[in-house]
Design a protein around this motif. Sequence first.
Motif, PDB file in Angstrom:
ATOM      1  N   ASN A 127       0.839  -1.311   0.045  1.00 11.67           N
ATOM      2  CA  ASN A 127      -0.095  -0.018   0.055  1.00 11.67           C
ATOM      3  C   ASN A 127       0.795   1.279   0.060  1.00 11.67           C
ATOM      4  OD1 ASN A 127      -2.256  -1.668   0.090  1.00 11.67           O
ATOM      5  ND2 ASN A 127      -3.057  -0.651   1.856  1.00 11.67           N
ATOM      6  N   THR A 128       1.962   1.288  -0.844  1.00 11.98           N
ATOM      7  CA  THR A 128       2.752   2.301  -0.856  1.00 11.98           C
ATOM      8  C   THR A 128       2.931   2.875  -2.184  1.00 11.98           C
ATOM      9  OG1 THR A 128       4.904   0.879  -0.770  1.00 11.98           O
ATOM     10  CG2 THR A 128       3.800   1.958   1.290  1.00 11.98           C
ATOM     11  N   VAL A 129       3.227   4.100  -2.374  1.00  9.89           N
ATOM     12  CA  VAL A 129       3.762   4.745  -3.566  1.00  9.89           C
ATOM     13  C   VAL A 129       4.899   5.638  -3.411  1.00  9.89           C
ATOM     14  CG1 VAL A 129       3.048   6.384  -5.348  1.00  9.89           C
ATOM     15  CG2 VAL A 129       1.344   5.067  -4.647  1.00  9.89           C
ATOM     16  N   SER A 130       5.903   5.232  -4.088  1.00 11.49           N
ATOM     17  CA  SER A 130       7.325   5.744  -3.709  1.00 11.49           C
ATOM     18  C   SER A 130       7.830   6.641  -4.866  1.00 11.49           C
ATOM     19  CB  SER A 130       8.271   4.724  -3.715  1.00 11.49           C
ATOM     20  OG  SER A 130       7.967   3.696  -2.550  1.00 11.49           O
ATOM     21  N   LEU A 131       8.602   7.666  -4.333  1.00  9.33           N
ATOM     22  CA  LEU A 131       9.255   8.691  -5.255  1.00  9.33           C
ATOM     23  C   LEU A 131      10.887   8.610  -5.166  1.00  9.33           C
ATOM     24  CD1 LEU A 131       8.744  10.803  -7.539  1.00  9.33           C
ATOM     25  CD2 LEU A 131       8.896  12.498  -5.459  1.00  9.33           C
ATOM     26  N   GLN A 132      11.264   7.822  -6.237  1.00  7.31           N
ATOM     27  CA  GLN A 132      12.919   7.860  -6.003  1.00  7.31           C
ATOM     28  C   GLN A 132      13.413   9.146  -6.575  1.00  7.31           C
ATOM     29  OE1 GLN A 132      14.998   5.556  -4.790  1.00  7.31           O
ATOM     30  NE2 GLN A 132      16.542   6.989  -4.927  1.00  7.31           N
ATOM     31  N   MET A 133      14.107   9.918  -5.818  1.00  9.13           N
ATOM     32  CA  MET A 133      14.694  11.354  -6.372  1.00  9.13           C
ATOM     33  C   MET A 133      16.212  11.082  -6.518  1.00  9.13           C
ATOM     34  SD  MET A 133      12.128  13.945  -4.230  1.00  9.13           S
ATOM     35  CE  MET A 133      13.089  13.395  -2.544  1.00  9.13           C
ATOM     36  N   ASN A 134      16.570  11.334  -7.759  1.00 11.15           N
ATOM     37  CA  ASN A 134      18.252  11.265  -7.896  1.00 11.15           C
ATOM     38  C   ASN A 134      18.643  12.528  -8.345  1.00 11.15           C
ATOM     39  OD1 ASN A 134      18.163   8.450  -7.232  1.00 11.15           O
ATOM     40  ND2 ASN A 134      17.798   7.816  -9.485  1.00 11.15           N
ATOM     41  N   ASN A 135      19.955  12.751  -8.443  1.00  8.99           N
ATOM     42  CA  ASN A 135      20.597  13.994  -9.005  1.00  8.99           C
ATOM     43  C   ASN A 135      19.876  15.384  -8.290  1.00  8.99           C
ATOM     44  OD1 ASN A 135      22.376  15.659 -10.160  1.00  8.99           O
ATOM     45  ND2 ASN A 135      21.338  15.454 -11.997  1.00  8.99           N
ATOM     46  N   LEU A 136      19.567  15.265  -7.024  1.00 12.08           N
ATOM     47  CA  LEU A 136      18.895  16.303  -6.282  1.00 12.08           C
ATOM     48  C   LEU A 136      19.434  17.635  -6.672  1.00 12.08           C
ATOM     49  CD1 LEU A 136      17.566  14.337  -3.385  1.00 12.08           C
ATOM     50  CD2 LEU A 136      16.027  15.593  -4.730  1.00 12.08           C
TER      51      LEU A 136
END
Length: 131
Positions: free
Chosen positions: A78-87
């Motif tokens: 029950n999760t939605v993830s946001l992978q954030m690279n090169n911030l």
Amino acid sequence: QAQLVESGGASVQAGGSLKLSCEASSKFMYGDYCIGWFHQSSGKQREGVAAISTIGGNTAYADSVTGRFTVSQNSRMNTVSLQMNNLKIEDTGIYYCGAGHPRLDGRRFVCRLSSDEYINWGQGTQVSVSS
């Protein structure tokens, strides 16, 4: 009551990575919803960065994050993830996840990145990117 809970915000240096999570009620994960991630920096309006449809897994991204951010879902968790690279420093702000309904665009339903399309919100998680 259906709800959304964000986590994973932290302070990182520019060029680093973070993974945000949005724990969503089953109503959203197993219904026909869009789960969107929105960014709000100080003094500015909430802007959509990415969204995913819980049925079908179709995704949408803002131009500013395309190639750097990836949205995904884990229905079992029950999760939605946001992978954030090169911030980047401009990625600093509070990140919210929201739930809304897909809209018909031509012959297919899509998730849009306008906050007006979202009806439920989490409390937000802070991301700080420094040089």
